[in-house]
Design a protein around this motif. Sequence first.
Motif, short mmCIF file in Angstrom:
data_model
loop_
_atom_site.label_atom_id
_atom_site.label_comp_id
_atom_site.label_asym_id
_atom_site.label_seq_id
_atom_site.Cartn_x
_atom_site.Cartn_y
_atom_site.Cartn_z
N PHE A 29 -25.52 19.71 91.67
CA PHE A 29 -26.13 21.03 91.53
C PHE A 29 -26.56 21.25 90.08
O PHE A 29 -26.00 20.64 89.16
N PRO A 30 -27.55 22.10 89.84
CA PRO A 30 -27.94 22.42 88.46
C PRO A 30 -26.74 23.00 87.69
O PRO A 30 -25.99 23.82 88.20
N LEU A 31 -26.58 22.54 86.48
CA LEU A 31 -25.48 23.01 85.65
C LEU A 31 -25.89 24.27 84.89
O LEU A 31 -27.06 24.44 84.54
N PRO A 32 -24.94 25.17 84.64
CA PRO A 32 -25.27 26.38 83.87
C PRO A 32 -25.75 26.02 82.47
O PRO A 32 -25.30 25.03 81.89
N SER A 33 -26.65 26.82 81.94
CA SER A 33 -27.18 26.56 80.60
C SER A 33 -26.08 26.74 79.56
O SER A 33 -25.19 27.58 79.71
N PRO A 34 -26.14 25.97 78.48
CA PRO A 34 -25.13 26.11 77.43
C PRO A 34 -25.27 27.44 76.70
O PRO A 34 -26.39 27.94 76.51
N SER A 35 -24.15 28.00 76.30
CA SER A 35 -24.18 29.25 75.53
C SER A 35 -24.58 28.96 74.09
O SER A 35 -24.65 27.80 73.65
N GLU A 36 -24.88 30.02 73.35
CA GLU A 36 -25.23 29.87 71.94
C GLU A 36 -24.09 29.20 71.17
O GLU A 36 -24.33 28.35 70.29
N PRO A 49 -18.99 23.51 86.16
CA PRO A 49 -19.90 23.14 87.24
C PRO A 49 -19.78 24.10 88.42
O PRO A 49 -18.69 24.58 88.74
N ALA A 50 -20.90 24.38 89.07
CA ALA A 50 -20.90 25.33 90.19
C ALA A 50 -20.35 24.72 91.47
O ALA A 50 -19.98 25.44 92.40
N GLY A 51 -20.27 23.40 91.54
CA GLY A 51 -19.77 22.74 92.74
C GLY A 51 -20.34 21.34 92.85
O GLY A 51 -21.13 20.90 92.01
N GLY A 52 -19.90 20.63 93.87
CA GLY A 52 -20.43 19.30 94.11
C GLY A 52 -19.81 18.24 93.21
O GLY A 52 -18.77 18.43 92.58
#
Length: 370
Positions: free
Chosen positions: A307-314, A337-340
């Motif tokens: 799954f697409p990974l969340p964008s990195p924070s500042e 990770p959101a899953g998978g």
Amino acid sequence: MTSRLTPAIILRAVRIWSGLFLLAFVTSHLTNLSFGLISIDAMDAARPYLSGVWTGQITGTLLFVSLLSHFFLGLWAIYVRPTLRTNTQDIVQLLTGVLVVPLLATHAIGISMAANAGLNLGYADTVRLFWLGAPTIGLLQVVMLSVVWVHGCAGLFTWLRSKENAGRLLYWLYLLAVIVPVVALLGYAEAGREMLIAGQNGGELAQNPAMPENVTVPFAQIRQITNIVIIGSIVLAALTLAARLVRLTLQKTQEVVLVRDGGPQMVSTSALSMLDGFQRNDQPHANLCAGRGRCGTCAVRIVKSDFPLPSPSEMELRTLYRVGAPEGARLACQLKPAGGRVEVLAIYPADYTFEDARPSDAPSATGAPA
């Protein structure tokens, strides 16, 4: 990389600097106590330059603000923490952090209210009170300084471990972390012995001085306020833990399968960071800053993700840029990770420290130190 300040970056800075301010407060008091090895008069002579500097309006206000902000940020850190499973030093820091306000506030409130009433106690008066008049209060002060010192040192060491050039400094700080409180307690004990001897011999040092005219110290009010602070702090800590439990109970999660360096599969959840997932499966992974996103040693290179990974924070971007991480790298302590299934390569070995680094040890694009 941008230089945008985010709430997370600001709050982290406030927590660090408020902690350093409180540690400076305790260090000056412990240093002042160590002069008791010479005499009580020596303690009073050093007082204006050590513990006395904290009685001013500006320093007193900064101390109060630092105390409250550090305490509430500590509670927030406990609330948002996905798991309390961590290293021993981190657990000690969390537990002692909860006790900082109820212990340190009793000292600050008592001193400030007595000063506002016009009573300026010297060390002779304080030692007389703690050793002859109210030894229980004296014991509480010793415990207070010890707990705050342990908490401050744990936080300082964790912070400095994330600095590349702090290795030699840490060696000396470890020595000071033991020497300073030991010498302070010896000074406190020697001052008490001096006071007890004076009391047995009927010396002037052990005589209670006359209360200055027009000075009425509200001892009952001081006791009442400190009790409220202690009980209130304990209640807030309990409510934080209860709220955290409710949040985790209601949180919906997905199963995550982690594969690092082509090794066995590790089952985790979307509520945990990748670093938490490694630790949950008893797999060691470099994290010199205990997962606070400061050191960059937990960095991994993403190979594949279902799954697409969340964008990195500042904050994560700043750390990755500072350590020169290769393109596609992420901080395992910040990535959830959101899953998978997620496959990664560790950039640093699990036992990596900055003492291992050499000028040519910049992370390479293949996922290992060059």
